[in-house]
Design a protein around this motif. Structure first.
Motif, PDB file in Angstrom:
ATOM      1  N   SER A 336     -20.517 -21.644  11.330  1.00  0.00           N
ATOM      2  CA  SER A 336     -21.560 -22.171  10.460  1.00  0.00           C
ATOM      3  C   SER A 336     -20.984 -22.921   9.259  1.00  0.00           C
ATOM      4  N   GLY A 337     -19.660 -23.052   9.210  1.00  0.00           N
ATOM      5  CA  GLY A 337     -19.020 -23.847   8.165  1.00  0.00           C
ATOM      6  C   GLY A 337     -18.861 -23.113   6.848  1.00  0.00           C
ATOM      7  N   LEU A 338     -19.018 -21.809   6.867  1.00  0.00           N
ATOM      8  CA  LEU A 338     -18.908 -21.025   5.641  1.00  0.00           C
ATOM      9  C   LEU A 338     -17.441 -20.963   5.194  1.00  0.00           C
ATOM     10  N   ASP A 339     -17.220 -21.093   3.876  1.00  0.00           N
ATOM     11  CA  ASP A 339     -15.871 -20.970   3.329  1.00  0.00           C
ATOM     12  C   ASP A 339     -15.708 -19.535   2.830  1.00  0.00           C
ATOM     13  N   PHE A 340     -14.976 -18.743   3.590  1.00  0.00           N
ATOM     14  CA  PHE A 340     -14.900 -17.317   3.238  1.00  0.00           C
ATOM     15  C   PHE A 340     -13.474 -16.790   3.369  1.00  0.00           C
ATOM     16  N   GLY A 341     -13.249 -15.655   2.736  1.00  0.00           N
ATOM     17  CA  GLY A 341     -11.961 -14.982   2.868  1.00  0.00           C
ATOM     18  C   GLY A 341     -12.184 -13.536   3.272  1.00  0.00           C
ATOM     19  N   VAL A 342     -11.107 -12.906   3.743  1.00  0.00           N
ATOM     20  CA  VAL A 342     -11.189 -11.497   4.142  1.00  0.00           C
ATOM     21  C   VAL A 342     -10.113 -10.726   3.382  1.00  0.00           C
ATOM     22  N   ALA A 343     -10.514  -9.584   2.829  1.00  0.00           N
ATOM     23  CA  ALA A 343      -9.565  -8.756   2.073  1.00  0.00           C
ATOM     24  C   ALA A 343      -9.775  -7.291   2.446  1.00  0.00           C
ATOM     25  N   LEU A 344      -8.827  -6.460   2.026  1.00  0.00           N
ATOM     26  CA  LEU A 344      -8.983  -5.016   2.274  1.00  0.00           C
ATOM     27  C   LEU A 344     -10.227  -4.510   1.550  1.00  0.00           C
ATOM     28  N   VAL A 345     -10.823  -3.479   2.097  1.00  0.00           N
ATOM     29  CA  VAL A 345     -11.983  -2.871   1.432  1.00  0.00           C
ATOM     30  C   VAL A 345     -11.531  -2.420   0.035  1.00  0.00           C
ATOM     31  N   PRO A 346     -12.285  -2.771  -1.015  1.00  0.00           N
ATOM     32  CA  PRO A 346     -11.885  -2.320  -2.363  1.00  0.00           C
ATOM     33  C   PRO A 346     -11.746  -0.795  -2.378  1.00  0.00           C
ATOM     34  N   ARG A 347     -10.786  -0.323  -3.114  1.00  0.00           N
ATOM     35  CA  ARG A 347     -10.496   1.122  -3.083  1.00  0.00           C
ATOM     36  C   ARG A 347     -11.023   1.804  -4.346  1.00  0.00           C
ATOM     37  N   VAL A 348     -10.866   3.116  -4.340  1.00  0.00           N
ATOM     38  CA  VAL A 348     -11.261   3.915  -5.505  1.00  0.00           C
ATOM     39  C   VAL A 348     -10.369   3.477  -6.680  1.00  0.00           C
ATOM     40  N   PRO A 349     -10.956   3.239  -7.856  1.00  0.00           N
ATOM     41  CA  PRO A 349     -10.112   2.887  -9.008  1.00  0.00           C
ATOM     42  C   PRO A 349      -9.084   3.986  -9.278  1.00  0.00           C
ATOM     43  N   LEU A 350      -7.919   3.565  -9.715  1.00  0.00           N
ATOM     44  CA  LEU A 350      -6.792   4.498  -9.846  1.00  0.00           C
ATOM     45  C   LEU A 350      -7.130   5.693 -10.739  1.00  0.00           C
ATOM     46  N   ALA A 351      -7.765   5.424 -11.883  1.00  0.00           N
ATOM     47  CA  ALA A 351      -8.049   6.528 -12.828  1.00  0.00           C
ATOM     48  C   ALA A 351      -8.977   7.559 -12.174  1.00  0.00           C
ATOM     49  N   GLU A 352      -9.969   7.063 -11.475  1.00  0.00           N
ATOM     50  CA  GLU A 352     -10.918   7.972 -10.829  1.00  0.00           C
ATOM     51  C   GLU A 352     -10.222   8.748  -9.713  1.00  0.00           C
ATOM     52  N   ALA A 353      -9.355   8.037  -8.973  1.00  0.00           N
ATOM     53  CA  ALA A 353      -8.625   8.696  -7.874  1.00  0.00           C
ATOM     54  C   ALA A 353      -7.765   9.830  -8.411  1.00  0.00           C
ATOM     55  N   LYS A 354      -7.144   9.601  -9.570  1.00  0.00           N
ATOM     56  CA  LYS A 354      -6.297  10.656 -10.171  1.00  0.00           C
ATOM     57  C   LYS A 354      -7.169  11.816 -10.640  1.00  0.00           C
ATOM     58  N   ALA A 355      -8.310  11.480 -11.244  1.00  0.00           N
ATOM     59  CA  ALA A 355      -9.194  12.535 -11.753  1.00  0.00           C
ATOM     60  C   ALA A 355      -9.716  13.415 -10.619  1.00  0.00           C
ATOM     61  N   LEU A 356      -9.917  12.810  -9.455  1.00  0.00           N
ATOM     62  CA  LEU A 356     -10.447  13.572  -8.306  1.00  0.00           C
ATOM     63  C   LEU A 356      -9.337  14.198  -7.457  1.00  0.00           C
ATOM     64  N   GLY A 357      -8.103  13.948  -7.872  1.00  0.00           N
ATOM     65  CA  GLY A 357      -6.975  14.518  -7.140  1.00  0.00           C
ATOM     66  C   GLY A 357      -6.719  13.835  -5.808  1.00  0.00           C
ATOM     67  N   LEU A 358      -7.135  12.567  -5.696  1.00  0.00           N
ATOM     68  CA  LEU A 358      -6.931  11.848  -4.432  1.00  0.00           C
ATOM     69  C   LEU A 358      -5.511  11.309  -4.319  1.00  0.00           C
ATOM     70  N   VAL A 359      -4.865  11.109  -5.451  1.00  0.00           N
ATOM     71  CA  VAL A 359      -3.478  10.627  -5.461  1.00  0.00           C
ATOM     72  C   VAL A 359      -2.700  11.482  -6.459  1.00  0.00           C
ATOM     73  N   PRO A 360      -1.377  11.514  -6.329  1.00  0.00           N
ATOM     74  CA  PRO A 360      -0.593  12.276  -7.305  1.00  0.00           C
ATOM     75  C   PRO A 360      -0.796  11.705  -8.721  1.00  0.00           C
ATOM     76  N   PRO A 361      -0.676  12.536  -9.742  1.00  0.00           N
ATOM     77  CA  PRO A 361      -0.916  12.062 -11.115  1.00  0.00           C
ATOM     78  C   PRO A 361      -0.005  10.919 -11.540  1.00  0.00           C
ATOM     79  N   ASP A 362       1.197  10.855 -10.917  1.00  0.00           N
ATOM     80  CA  ASP A 362       2.137   9.803 -11.333  1.00  0.00           C
ATOM     81  C   ASP A 362       2.049   8.547 -10.448  1.00  0.00           C
TER      82      ASP A 362
END
Lengths: 515, 291
Positions: A336-362
């Motif tokens: 359809s002639g659309l000008d588009f790009g593809v990227a990784l799904v945006p992830r959990v922001p780092l600060a929130e990920a640390k607060a929830l224990g999803l990643v190591p604190p460092d």
């Protein structure tokens, strides 16, 4: 006495010469030593042997070929490639074993495949193989229709996990199902797919000045959900029906949020029974993140509402600047002639990920743990062998051929598919499909839906309606999750656990006491 | 009938025009989508924008928004045997409609003009069966077809749909409205039962039978689920609605091609209605006035 007679009449000519029989006539009168009898007998034996050999060889040559049927719901553009794969396999199998194989391909409307397989199972007209929706695999395994491949003698690995190491893990896991206390592999991934972020470059450029003023780069996609909000606020213009983001309210499409926040939907308890686990701070944070895009920040266009433009159509018509969708839309958008790009799904922001224990604190922005936060979901199709197949060994060989490196490379390079074999992901020539490398990166971070039967009930009757109420602001995330868990327990897990308990009782009853 | 004054005529058209647009919109939308180039099916624009052309041009520099390629692909794609699908659909729909009309006409005559014990109760029971949604019958019907070994046969595709209670009701009501004196006169002339049915009842029931034929034909022409489950994918008897659903993939639908196929699929039905519309209208009103 036939046996002694045979013994008397037998013996090679050299033996008789050694015993000494110079008189041929005498020999004729004494059959055991007569060369004519010997020769006649030897000739007869030879003729009979030859005839027997010819009979056996003829029978082998005239043996009907092994006939297998394969049902699939591929797109028309993919069917010729499948035929080519079948032809290659048949030729290679003939060369290797000397045996003829015929694989007949049957086309089934994709959305009716499971329905069709169930009615075929009732009619005892199951195909030998079927390529089915990855998330429907569990229904067929529980229904006793899919054969556990790891029980076949020609299973190509010492264990399921050894074979798993060769494949995209999330795609492979959709085939690994525990039922009646036994963990088996019920199929192999045939095609895999996942969601990634599609962004409209034209819409970003149209707001380049404003984006720059907000400290954002108009030439790239957002990397985490906080950035999505910041980009979205600039791109959204409700008066013009333009929104930064569009997303429907489907459980499967929402899985990237749950996977990124490390949410379990169900888990096994100490007794080995399933229990609902879709609750707690992480689950609430995931729901609030997804819902907040619409309710709190107003950047999501309400694509989940009845009658609204769905995300694909909204993106195609340049109403939503960003959506989560899979590679199946690339061709459509490009045509359809659309000008588009593809990227990784945006992830959990780092600060929130640390607060929830999803990643190591460092952990920092470049760490592997943070990169893995961009977990998406798993879709696609698996190839299964039916329990009624007369040639399950050949069916497994075909499944292995279909998932081989050569075949997977061809599907990637010629049709833009994501290879399900890790070895086939290396050094691909993807000039025609520049978006595929992003999907390859994304798929290796993806996680499947929980392997539960009643998947349709879970999605359309349990999770989606409750989430719809959250999106409408009529209940909180915590309330929705509690109600979902209660329904999962009652409508999905209870029958599964009951079946599990019954199976265990049956096994116990069969086991001799004392063992 | 006196012609309406111009103002009344204008008012009539002012009311009818929006209704016409509303009724025809899906049809027009289907045709427009069928004409759109791949990728444009869901685009809500109808006029080419900058860098786009209406149809393919020789240079190929600009993207064309419309094409006839979808129709060509549907008709001549080796992987989509349109003609076989269409022939199967025509045979199933035609065969089913003929058998339904034959069964309903004979049964309707029996229920309308013959006396036998429990006639009205049996008829009421049959009518009550119409209250049960048709899908409920699907599993037992499938089990019966399976038992008979009819999978992948014409019999499975046609026979279960020939028992049509609505058709029986339609014909019974119509035949009931025919004067008994006609039958008595035929009897006086020496006609036996078959003659009465063939020479008196049937000629007078043609409009209703044509109506029933059309309704059954249309219903079976577009029947999807039953024809899907009684044929295995390797069957040569796959019908057009099942074939059209092949354009639906796991996550996406080839709308442009599917709509092109749908355009072709409505042609036989439209032609049948055009040819038989005078019977159809007469058939729908027949039996509405009792003797």
């Amino acid at each position: 006495m036939r046996s002694s007679g045979v013994g008397r009449w037998s013996g090679p000519l050299s033996e008789r010469k050694r015993r000494g029989c110079p008189d041929q006539r005498e020999c004729r009168r004494q059959p055991p030593c007569a060369p004519v009898w010997q020769a006649a007998l030897a000739g007869l034996v030879r003729v009979l042997s030859c005839a027997g050999f010819l009979l056996v060889a003829g029978a082998l040559a005239a043996a009907p070929p092994a006939r297998l049927t394969l049902w699939q719901g591929f797109k028309f553009s993919e069917v010729p490639m499948l035929r080519r794969n079948v032809d290659e396999f048949v030729a290679e199998y003939r060369q290797r074993t000397g045996r003829e194989v015929v694989i007949e391909i049957g086309q089934v409307p994709f959305s009716d495949m499971v329905k069709r397989l169930k009615s075929a199972a009732l009619a005892r007209q199951m195909p030998d193989m079927a390529i089915i929706d990855a998330n429907s695999m569990v229904q067929l395994a529980f229904g006793g229709v899919a054969l556990p491949l790891d029980t076949l003698p020609n299973f190509p690995a010492a264990s399921i996990d050894e074979l798993r190491a060769r494949y995209v893990p999330g795609a492979f896991d959709t085939n690994v199902i525990t039922f009646k206390g036994e963990r088996h592999l019920y199929g192999l991934p045939a095609q895999t797919t996942t969601l990634a972020l599609f962004w409209n470059k034209g819409m970003f450029r149209a707001k380049a000045k404003e984006l720059r003023e907000a400290g954002l780069d108009p030439e790239r996609a957002p990397r985490d959900w906080d950035e999505v909000v910041r980009y979205g606020k600039v791109l959204t213009e409700p008066s013009k029906n333009l929104y930064g983001f569009g997303m429907n309210n489907s459980f499967w499409f929402s899985m990237p949020f749950y996977n990124q926040y490390g949410v379990e939907i169900v888990r096994r308890n100490e007794a080995g029974l399933l229990e609902a686990a879709f609750r707690g701070p992480r689950a609430e944070a995931a729901v609030n993140r997804r819902v907040g895009l619409y309710r709190e920040h107003g950047i999501e266009g309400g694509a989940w509402r009845e009658g609204a433009l769905d995300p694909d159509q909204g993106f195609l018509n340049q109403r939503y600047a960003m959506i989560l969708v899979g590679p199946w839309q690339i061709e459509n958008f490009r045509s359809s002639g659309l000008d588009f790009g593809v990227a990784l799904v945006p992830r959990v922001p780092l600060a929130e990920a640390k607060a929830l224990g999803l990643v190591p604190p460092d952990a920092d922005e470049n760490s592997t743990a943070v990169h893995a936060l961009s977990a998406s979901n798993i879709g696609g199709q698996n190839i299964m062998v039916s329990t009624s197949s007369k040639h399950p060994d050949i069916a497994l060989e075909f499944a292995l051929h279909f998932t081989s490196e050569k075949v997977q490379r061809a599907w990637a390079e010629e049709l833009g598919q994501i290879p399900i074999l890790l070895a086939a992901q290396q050094n691909l020539k993807l000039d025609k499909f520049p978006e595929v490398p992003v999907f390859i990166e994304q798929i290796n971070l993806a996680k499947p839906l929980p392997a539960l039967p009643y998947g349709g009930v879970l999605e359309t009757e349990i999770v989606n309606p409750e989430m719809n109420l959250v999106l409408q602001g009529r209940q909180t995330a915590a309330q929705a999750l509690e109600r979902i868990c209660a329904q999962i327990e009652r409508r999905v897990l209870k029958p599964v656990n009951d079946a599990e308990m019954a199976a265990r009782a049956e096994i116990r009853a069969k086991t001799p006491s004392g063992n | 009938m006196r012609p309406l004054p111009p103002k009344a005529m204008l008012a009539r058209y002012a009311v009818l025009l929006p209704v016409l647009v509303l009724v025809q919109l899906p049809l027009v939308w289907m045709i427009v989508t069928a004409l759109k180039a791949p990728g444009y099916g869901l685009v809500l624009r109808f006029i080419p924008g900058p860098g786009e052309t209406w149809f393919e041009d020789a240079t190929g520099a600009a993207k064309n928004m419309y094409t006839l390629g979808n129709f060509r692909n549907v008709l001549f794609d080796a992987d989509f045997p349109f003609w076989r699908f269409a022939t199967n659909s025509a045979l199933v729909a035609g065969g089913c409609a003929l058998m339904t009309v034959a069964l309903c006409a004979t049964a309707g005559y029996g229920f309308a003009k013959k006396q036998f014990p429990g006639r009205d109760r049996l008829f009421a029971l049959l009518i009550a069966a119409m209250l049960v949604p048709g899908l409920i019958y699907m599993v037992p019907q499938y089990a019966i077809v399976l038992k008979f070994g009819w999978i992948n046969t014409w019999a499975a595709m046609i026979v279960p749909h020939t028992a049509n209670i609505f058709g029986l009701f339609l014909l019974r009501q119509h035949i009931r409205s025919l004067p008994d004196s006609l039958i008595e006169a035929a009897k006086v002339d020496g006609a036996h039962e078959i003659s009465i049915f063939g020479r008196v009842i049937l000629p007078l029931s043609v409009p209703v039978m044509v109506t029933l034929f059309l309704l059954t034909f249309v219903g079976q022409w577009s029947n999807f689920l039953w024809q899907l489950i009684v044929n295995t994918p390797d069957s040569k008897l796959i019908t057009l609605p099942v074939g059209l659903s092949y354009f639906q993939g796991q996550y996406s639908v080839q709308w442009e091609r599917m709509m092109a196929g749908a355009c072709f699929s409505i042609i036989p039905v439209a032609v049948l209605f055009l040819v038989a519309q005078r019977f159809f209208i007469a058939g729908l009103t027949a039996g509405s006035v009792k003797e």
